[in-house]
Design an enzyme around this catalytic site. Sequence first.
Site, PDB file in Angstrom:
ATOM      1  N   HIS A   1       9.512 -17.384  14.484  1.00 50.97           N
ATOM      2  CA  HIS A   1      10.573 -16.302  13.873  1.00 50.97           C
ATOM      3  C   HIS A   1       9.986 -14.955  14.482  1.00 50.97           C
ATOM      4  CE1 HIS A   1      11.550 -13.654  10.624  1.00 50.97           C
ATOM      5  NE2 HIS A   1      12.608 -14.282  10.537  1.00 50.97           N
ATOM      6  N   HIS A   2       8.633 -14.741  14.362  1.00 49.33           N
ATOM      7  CA  HIS A   2       7.989 -13.566  14.874  1.00 49.33           C
ATOM      8  C   HIS A   2       6.638 -13.811  14.948  1.00 49.33           C
ATOM      9  CE1 HIS A   2       6.859 -12.400  10.606  1.00 49.33           C
ATOM     10  NE2 HIS A   2       5.927 -11.909  11.040  1.00 49.33           N
TER      11      HIS A   2
ATOM     12  N   GLN B   1      -0.795 -13.640  15.043  1.00 49.29           N
ATOM     13  CA  GLN B   1      -0.103 -14.311  13.879  1.00 49.29           C
ATOM     14  C   GLN B   1       1.226 -14.667  14.184  1.00 49.29           C
ATOM     15  OE1 GLN B   1       1.993 -12.059  10.542  1.00 49.29           O
ATOM     16  NE2 GLN B   1       0.448 -12.584   9.351  1.00 49.29           N
TER      17      GLN B   1
ATOM     18  N   HIS C   1       4.638 -16.670  12.762  1.00 48.56           N
ATOM     19  CA  HIS C   1       5.527 -17.168  11.748  1.00 48.56           C
ATOM     20  C   HIS C   1       6.533 -18.123  12.092  1.00 48.56           C
ATOM     21  CE1 HIS C   1       8.793 -16.103   8.563  1.00 48.56           C
ATOM     22  NE2 HIS C   1       8.329 -17.416   8.131  1.00 48.56           N
TER      23      HIS C   1
ATOM     24  N   HIS D   1      12.898  -4.131  11.876  1.00 45.82           N
ATOM     25  CA  HIS D   1      12.785  -5.739  11.367  1.00 45.82           C
ATOM     26  C   HIS D   1      13.645  -5.746  10.081  1.00 45.82           C
ATOM     27  CE1 HIS D   1      11.356  -9.676  10.832  1.00 45.82           C
ATOM     28  NE2 HIS D   1      10.739  -9.278   9.862  1.00 45.82           N
TER      29      HIS D   1
ATOM     30  N   HIS E   1      15.303  -9.202   7.633  1.00 50.86           N
ATOM     31  CA  HIS E   1      16.040 -10.824   8.037  1.00 50.86           C
ATOM     32  C   HIS E   1      17.364 -10.708   8.036  1.00 50.86           C
ATOM     33  CE1 HIS E   1      11.691 -12.291   6.120  1.00 50.86           C
ATOM     34  NE2 HIS E   1      11.640 -11.653   7.364  1.00 50.86           N
TER      35      HIS E   1
ATOM     36  N   MET F   1      13.021  -8.322   4.593  1.00 51.95           N
ATOM     37  CA  MET F   1      12.026  -7.141   4.863  1.00 51.95           C
ATOM     38  C   MET F   1      12.892  -6.018   5.263  1.00 51.95           C
ATOM     39  SD  MET F   1       8.963  -9.107   6.851  1.00 51.95           S
ATOM     40  CE  MET F   1       7.760  -9.951   5.920  1.00 51.95           C
TER      41      MET F   1
END
Length: 873
Positions: free
Chosen positions: A103-104, A166, A168, A238, A240, A310
């Site tokens: 996703h990111h 990180q 996702h 950014h 969703h 977000m």
Amino acid sequence: MAGFINNLLILLLLFQNICLGFRSPLSVFKRYKDTSRSLSSECLGSDQPVISFGLSDFALDIRMPAVTPKQSDTYLCMSVPLPVNDEAYVVDFKPHASMDTVHHMLLFGCNEPSSAESYWDCDEGTCKDKSNILYAWARNAPPTRLPKGVGFRVGGETGSRYFVLQVHYGDIGAFRDKHKDCSGVTLHLTHQKQPLIAGMYLMMSVNTVIPPGKKVVNADIACHYKRSPMHLFAYRVHTHRLGKVVSGYRVRNGQWTLIGRQSPQLPQAFYPVKYPVEISYDDMLAARCVFSGEGRTTETHIGGTANDEMCNFYIMYYMEAKHAVSYMTCTQNANPEMFRNIPQEANIPIPVKSDVLKMMHGHHEETKDSDASYLLQQAKKEEAEILDQDFHIEEAVEWPGLDLKLGQVSGLALDPENNLVVFHRGDHVWDENSFDSKFVYQQRGLGPIEQNTILVLNPSNANVLHSTGKSLFYLPHGLSIDKNGNYWVTDVALHQVFKLGANDKEPLLILGVALQPGSDKNHFCQPTDVAVDPVTGSIYVSDGYCNSRIIQFSPNGQYVMQWGEETSLGKPRPGQFRIPHSLALIPDLSQLCVADRENGRIQCFRLETGEFTREIKHKAFGRELFAVSYVPGGLLFAVNGMPYPGEAESVQGFVMNFSTGEIIDTFIPLRKSFEMPHDIVASEDRTVFVGDVHAKAVWKFASAEKMEHRSVKKAGIEVQETKESETIAEAKLKNKPESTDLLKNMDKQHLVQQASSTGVSFVLITTLLIIPVVVLLAILVFIRWRKTTVYGDNSDGEHKLDSSSGRILGRLRGKGGGGINLGNFFASHKGYSRKGFDRLSTEGSDQEKDEDDGTDSEEECSASPLPPAPSSS
């Protein structure tokens, strides 16, 4: 001779290659990238290669070590150490990921990762210390290019020593074939000193709510810029699925200058700023996200899952090296009125072709299995919805906790097993003789409290499971418990903060100097509360009665920073305190909320920076707000203080929607009354405990729905048994009247009257009555009803009905059932003035003087005995 010439030629070729590498590192890096493409689909495991380019440049490959996420919306993290000790600069990024699986991605820089494992669940955190965002990728975004002479500074004395990646993973449909993921990013670094240092400015909405079906919802963010000039060169948006367009601006002298504007449904790359934009001191940075709630059946909140939303606007900038700051955030709207003048372009969605949307959201989302999974997630979310409209809590009257023999109850917390932990003062009290004018404790001769001051209770039956804290404390105050079950407490007499293991006799950590008040890095002055970040382990202390600040310490107790100042004259400003009394961590939003007691408000701040984000203040709070507690999922609980003479706000508990700050419920006890509720703690199942420093009691409250499930239904009447085997009857109507609030309030008032009567229930009385006295009973009931309506009186004390909510707000001050508060009486008459009777300074103790019993009370010393003193507890 020929061998010598051959060796000389080899040396010349090596020297030429070195010089070329030194003079043109980017061309060498390009050749590396071209040759490394074949590796992009292969798992590199935990062996992150470092490839050197000449004398000064090298590449670092950061990849997930062949992971397989087990469920959707999984966040996985891994770390890579900087392979050099001296200062270096990141000058280029190359992503290796596909939105079919990812996703990111975010890349952070820090000095200590949250875990030493090859990878871990990011719920454990990314970094133990402060983390800086260096890079972000989503939706098949292309590589990000930095301008010449610009780099992110790492290593050396001040730069990050680790990179934390990180990732996702949204929908795990792509992992059904046991696919292993090695997504990541390749960094190009150089040792050549860069004259301009890059940084990241993140603008982010944290409290937007998108109603279902609403066509247009705006999320606005704005902050004043108060640093050295920065030059913007790239931006990224950014959201969703519900985001339509995100726009960012510089606002100077009323003029709006576009930084960037893009659809968040397109590849979320860092796009270059079209025209150079410089941000100077006192400029405004503003951003707007436009959402649509069409197609949704429930409210959508800001959050980390694919079904949440977000609103982020990232800005890459550079500054001169001597003034450089690597990371800044803006999460508030400092001037909502300014958005009336936002350029119209910010409100116009950017169209995205349907085939592009299909590609961006991935084909796997159209499968039946994914649809079923999505519907299941939605159902679970709706079942677990916390902020429902019918939410209401009431006292659990069967809970025997009020019968405990306690001293002044100053702190409450829930341990990892959800047991209730109580911090109390035993046989010590805080009164006017406890401290001198310099806040030095005056009753050391009494010695420490000889009783166990920390009690662990079964939350169902109030049985004592464990006790500790004997001979350690003089005047206990705040209590919190970290994720490992350690107790963190404050003592206002010792001016110290303690960390205690649940089974340890001696403290594991002590902050502050015993019995020495102060305001520097090593001293506290009557510290009130402590909170520990479950992600980073950072310690936050509210200090306190004589200081007006929040102090952050590292997990091992090293001073990090502080913020806050004493309230000035006039309206208190953000970051000013008048007794920061209670702390509540909001880990999912990385915020810390403070009960600013004497300013009667809640203030929230960013954990990383101490930056003010929002204030929650309501007229119903009155002038004092004692404690605040947060429940993951969006509920905020609080308790206020007793009203001033002549003021109507009653002492009570509040339930609030954290996103909006709206009060969604209030509550008071049915047995006894709140006198000075000092601390509050709530669990995720909506069970709430309130500790009262003056009443020396702990109340339990639970949702009305939960208590209804424990009731016994009989002939349309619900009978509920209390501890004393009394019965309280409540008629349940099949068809609700239009004013359900009024019905709830009438029921509640009836319960209050029953609990304070002689113990004979209304049902029992009416059963024993005989036909000849029915008429007489009707007359008596009518007279009693008239008396209650006009005077608000009953047999035990007075109750007030809040006209705005229709709920019983609480009893007037005084232990005695027939006690009269003359201050309220005179204040209700024309001509009465409070001039000259305002609260005094924030010094002193936390308990208001009780008119019946001066020995149990805590009151602040004052030259004038007439006004109520600022209480301390």
